[in-house]
Scaffold this motif. Structure first.
Motif, PDB file in Angstrom:
ATOM      1  N   SER A 190      20.153  -1.679  14.844  1.00 43.10           N
ATOM      2  CA  SER A 190      20.730  -0.468  15.430  1.00 43.10           C
ATOM      3  C   SER A 190      20.784   0.664  14.402  1.00 43.10           C
ATOM      4  N   ASN A 191      20.389   1.854  14.836  1.00 42.55           N
ATOM      5  CA  ASN A 191      20.394   3.078  14.030  1.00 42.55           C
ATOM      6  C   ASN A 191      19.310   3.100  12.933  1.00 42.55           C
ATOM      7  N   TRP A 192      18.456   2.082  12.899  1.00 42.36           N
ATOM      8  CA  TRP A 192      17.353   2.090  11.936  1.00 42.36           C
ATOM      9  C   TRP A 192      16.182   2.873  12.520  1.00 42.36           C
ATOM     10  N   LYS A 193      15.579   3.723  11.698  1.00 44.05           N
ATOM     11  CA  LYS A 193      14.396   4.456  12.122  1.00 44.05           C
ATOM     12  C   LYS A 193      13.112   3.852  11.557  1.00 44.05           C
ATOM     13  N   VAL A 194      13.226   3.156  10.457  1.00 46.13           N
ATOM     14  CA  VAL A 194      12.082   2.449   9.849  1.00 46.13           C
ATOM     15  C   VAL A 194      12.594   1.114   9.321  1.00 46.13           C
ATOM     16  N   PRO A 195      11.735   0.143   9.145  1.00 46.70           N
ATOM     17  CA  PRO A 195      12.180  -1.124   8.554  1.00 46.70           C
ATOM     18  C   PRO A 195      12.437  -0.972   7.060  1.00 46.70           C
ATOM     19  N   GLU A 196      13.050  -1.966   6.500  1.00 46.30           N
ATOM     20  CA  GLU A 196      13.397  -1.913   5.080  1.00 46.30           C
ATOM     21  C   GLU A 196      12.167  -1.915   4.191  1.00 46.30           C
ATOM     22  N   SER A 197      11.040  -2.434   4.683  1.00 45.69           N
ATOM     23  CA  SER A 197       9.819  -2.475   3.875  1.00 45.69           C
ATOM     24  C   SER A 197       9.217  -1.096   3.645  1.00 45.69           C
TER      25      SER A 197
ATOM     26  N   PHE B 120       0.816  -1.216   0.000  1.00 48.92           N
ATOM     27  CA  PHE B 120       0.000   0.000   0.000  1.00 48.92           C
ATOM     28  C   PHE B 120       0.856   1.277   0.000  1.00 48.92           C
ATOM     29  N   SER B 121       2.158   1.125  -0.188  1.00 49.22           N
ATOM     30  CA  SER B 121       3.065   2.288  -0.257  1.00 49.22           C
ATOM     31  C   SER B 121       2.887   3.192   0.962  1.00 49.22           C
ATOM     32  N   CYS B 122       3.045   2.620   2.134  1.00 44.92           N
ATOM     33  CA  CYS B 122       2.850   3.347   3.385  1.00 44.92           C
ATOM     34  C   CYS B 122       3.894   2.907   4.393  1.00 44.92           C
ATOM     35  N   CYS B 123       3.925   3.613   5.505  1.00 42.07           N
ATOM     36  CA  CYS B 123       4.876   3.287   6.561  1.00 42.07           C
ATOM     37  C   CYS B 123       4.292   3.753   7.883  1.00 42.07           C
ATOM     38  N   GLY B 124       4.191   2.853   8.830  1.00 42.02           N
ATOM     39  CA  GLY B 124       3.636   3.223  10.124  1.00 42.02           C
ATOM     40  C   GLY B 124       2.118   3.101  10.157  1.00 42.02           C
ATOM     41  N   VAL B 125       1.491   3.971  10.992  1.00 45.94           N
ATOM     42  CA  VAL B 125       0.058   3.818  11.247  1.00 45.94           C
ATOM     43  C   VAL B 125      -0.716   5.043  10.793  1.00 45.94           C
TER      44      VAL B 125
ATOM     45  N   GLY C 176       3.347   9.116  10.188  1.00 49.25           N
ATOM     46  CA  GLY C 176       3.040   7.780  10.703  1.00 49.25           C
ATOM     47  C   GLY C 176       4.263   6.926  10.895  1.00 49.25           C
ATOM     48  N   TRP C 177       5.345   7.215  10.164  1.00 49.54           N
ATOM     49  CA  TRP C 177       6.551   6.398  10.259  1.00 49.54           C
ATOM     50  C   TRP C 177       7.257   6.553  11.593  1.00 49.54           C
ATOM     51  N   LYS C 178       6.993   7.636  12.340  1.00 49.15           N
ATOM     52  CA  LYS C 178       7.708   7.870  13.590  1.00 49.15           C
ATOM     53  C   LYS C 178       7.351   6.878  14.684  1.00 49.15           C
TER      54      LYS C 178
ATOM     55  N   PRO D 258      10.883  11.916   2.052  1.00 49.86           N
ATOM     56  CA  PRO D 258       9.829  11.687   1.045  1.00 49.86           C
ATOM     57  C   PRO D 258      10.359  11.147  -0.267  1.00 49.86           C
ATOM     58  N   ASP D 259      11.643  11.352  -0.561  1.00 44.02           N
ATOM     59  CA  ASP D 259      12.198  10.881  -1.825  1.00 44.02           C
ATOM     60  C   ASP D 259      12.650   9.436  -1.763  1.00 44.02           C
ATOM     61  N   THR D 260      12.937   8.960  -0.580  1.00 43.04           N
ATOM     62  CA  THR D 260      13.503   7.614  -0.450  1.00 43.04           C
ATOM     63  C   THR D 260      12.581   6.607   0.231  1.00 43.04           C
ATOM     64  N   ALA D 261      11.574   7.087   0.960  1.00 39.78           N
ATOM     65  CA  ALA D 261      10.739   6.175   1.745  1.00 39.78           C
ATOM     66  C   ALA D 261       9.286   6.636   1.713  1.00 39.78           C
ATOM     67  N   TYR D 262       8.417   5.688   2.060  1.00 37.12           N
ATOM     68  CA  TYR D 262       7.001   6.009   2.235  1.00 37.12           C
ATOM     69  C   TYR D 262       6.810   6.518   3.662  1.00 37.12           C
ATOM     70  N   LEU D 263       6.333   7.716   3.796  1.00 38.01           N
ATOM     71  CA  LEU D 263       6.211   8.311   5.123  1.00 38.01           C
ATOM     72  C   LEU D 263       4.765   8.416   5.596  1.00 38.01           C
ATOM     73  N   GLU D 264       3.806   8.195   4.724  1.00 36.06           N
ATOM     74  CA  GLU D 264       2.397   8.275   5.119  1.00 36.06           C
ATOM     75  C   GLU D 264       1.971   6.979   5.797  1.00 36.06           C
ATOM     76  N   GLY D 265       1.151   7.094   6.830  1.00 35.30           N
ATOM     77  CA  GLY D 265       0.709   5.918   7.573  1.00 35.30           C
ATOM     78  C   GLY D 265      -0.193   4.994   6.758  1.00 35.30           C
ATOM     79  N   CYS D 266      -0.315   3.761   7.241  1.00 38.13           N
ATOM     80  CA  CYS D 266      -1.069   2.731   6.505  1.00 38.13           C
ATOM     81  C   CYS D 266      -2.550   2.702   6.852  1.00 38.13           C
ATOM     82  N   ALA D 267      -2.932   3.160   8.046  1.00 32.52           N
ATOM     83  CA  ALA D 267      -4.326   3.056   8.474  1.00 32.52           C
ATOM     84  C   ALA D 267      -5.286   3.764   7.523  1.00 32.52           C
ATOM     85  N   PRO D 268      -5.014   5.020   7.092  1.00 26.26           N
ATOM     86  CA  PRO D 268      -5.966   5.665   6.172  1.00 26.26           C
ATOM     87  C   PRO D 268      -6.069   4.981   4.812  1.00 26.26           C
TER      88      PRO D 268
END
Length: 353
Positions: free
Chosen positions: A178-185, A156-161, A166-168, A200-210
């Motif tokens: 160690s030192n990871w802020k988000v998983p590789e997915s 769903f091209s999302c990260c977090g909730v 949501g990624w935080k 925003p250029d390298t990762a999906y930062l919008e949460g998955c719930a919506p």
């Protein structure tokens, strides 16, 4: 009307048949996971034990037992609806209606309860709450949670909730390296180092719930609606079957054991239902036919007509009474097929002049 009932019966049959196949497949898959867990997404053998020495195995085994019971019940339940509609069984459809009514009541109660507790955004609120509770348990040892998030986020091209930042929430998980802020997915395709500094250029930062709330709402509200439609269809089919059975019983009760499909029996029943009393035939050994008006008829009969009919088969034959013809007496115009009138009775033949 008949066409509509047949269409409803077919829809009820095909819907329950497809659901039966689906639940039977899920039941077979659950049994396969139980027997060959190491070859599935679980990656380990499931022992039939609830011992606290291996909590992971106990959790998996508990879920498998629960799924076995649920899928077996639903397969049997849909089989009742499918076979009841196919074989026009009032007993099967009655059982199907009772179970479906209970399930429908429970589904409606759950919808009312959630909206009472969480308002009109109940589905989204509960979804965010449960996903936020599940995400901190993300680790390789927790196979189901690990596989779920690794499939959900890239799909769903999302990260977090939640929608904003949501990624935080991944900072609450102890399953990251160690030192990871988000998983590789959470990384976009081709970006392998976004785990350290997501952007925003390298990762999906919008949460998955919506992004998945619409699918959850379709299931949450669609299942009670389908239950209601199935309940209405089952009521219609069951009512039609009951009506047909009552008509069949009523027809069998009022129908005589034998009814000839011929025009010759029209009016014959009336001849045997009159209440006139007629003299009975004598019971001496000769068993001659009895005609109380024979002497008067012979006196009034013209001689020429009597001589012409001597030895004939009619009722006006001359001679001694012993020569009176026996057997079936043909009515006048016997050569004409009686297609439009009932055959004459014995008394009508005797008294006809």
């Amino acid at each position: 009307m008949r066409c509509c009932i047949d269409l409803i019966k077919f829809l009820l049959f095909i819907a329950n048949f497809l659901c039966f196949l689906g639940f039977a497949a899920l039941l077979a898959g659950t049994v396969y996971v139980l027997l060959n867990g190491e070859n599935t997404f679980l990656g380990q053998n499931i022992e039939p034990s609830l011992s606290s020495d291996d909590p992971t195995n106990a959790t998996y085994f508990s879920f498998i037992v629960i799924f076995l019971v649920i899928f077996s019940f639903l397969a049997l339940f849909t089989c009742l609806g499918c076979c009841g509609a196919a074989y026009k069984s009032g007993c099967m459809l009655g059982s199907f209606i009772v179970i479906l009514f209970v399930l429908f009541g429970g589904a409606v109660g759950a919808v009312v309860f959630l909206h009472t507790q969480f308002g009109w955004q109940a589905v989204l609120e509960v979804l965010i709450q449960e996903m936020s509770r599940n995400l901190p348990t993300y680790r390789k040892e927790n196979v189901l949670t690990y596989q779920f998030w690794n499939w959900l986020q890239p799909t769903f091209s999302c990260c977090g909730v939640e929608r904003v930042d949501g990624w935080k929430i991944w900072s609450t998980s102890d399953g990251l390296q160690s030192n990871w802020k988000v998983p590789e997915s959470c990384c976009k395709e081709g970006e392998k180092d976004c785990m350290y500094e997501p952007s925003p250029d390298t990762a999906y930062l919008e949460g998955c719930a919506p992004k998945i709330v619409l699918y959850v709402q379709i299931l949450f509200y669609g299942i009670p609606i389908l239950m209601f439609l199935s309940l209405v269809f089952a009521f219609v089919v069951s009512s039609n079957i009951s009506t047909s059975e009552r008509r069949r019983k009523a027809a069998n009760e009022h129908q005589p054991p034998y009814r000839a499909h011929s025009q010759y029996d029209i009016g014959a029943e009336d001849d045997f239902q009159h209440h006139h009393s007629y003299p009975t035939a004598p019971t001496h050994s000769d068993n001659l036919p009895y005609n109380p008006h024979y002497d008067q008829e012979m006196v009034a009969l013209p001689v020429s007509y009597s001589n012409h009919q001597t030895g004939g088969a009619g009722i006006y034959s001359a001679g001694h009474i012993g020569n009176y013809p026996t057997g079936t007496v043909p009515p006048p115009h016997a050569h004409v097929p009686l297609l439009h009138q009932a055959p004459p009775s014995y008394n009508e033949v005797v008294y006809r002049k």
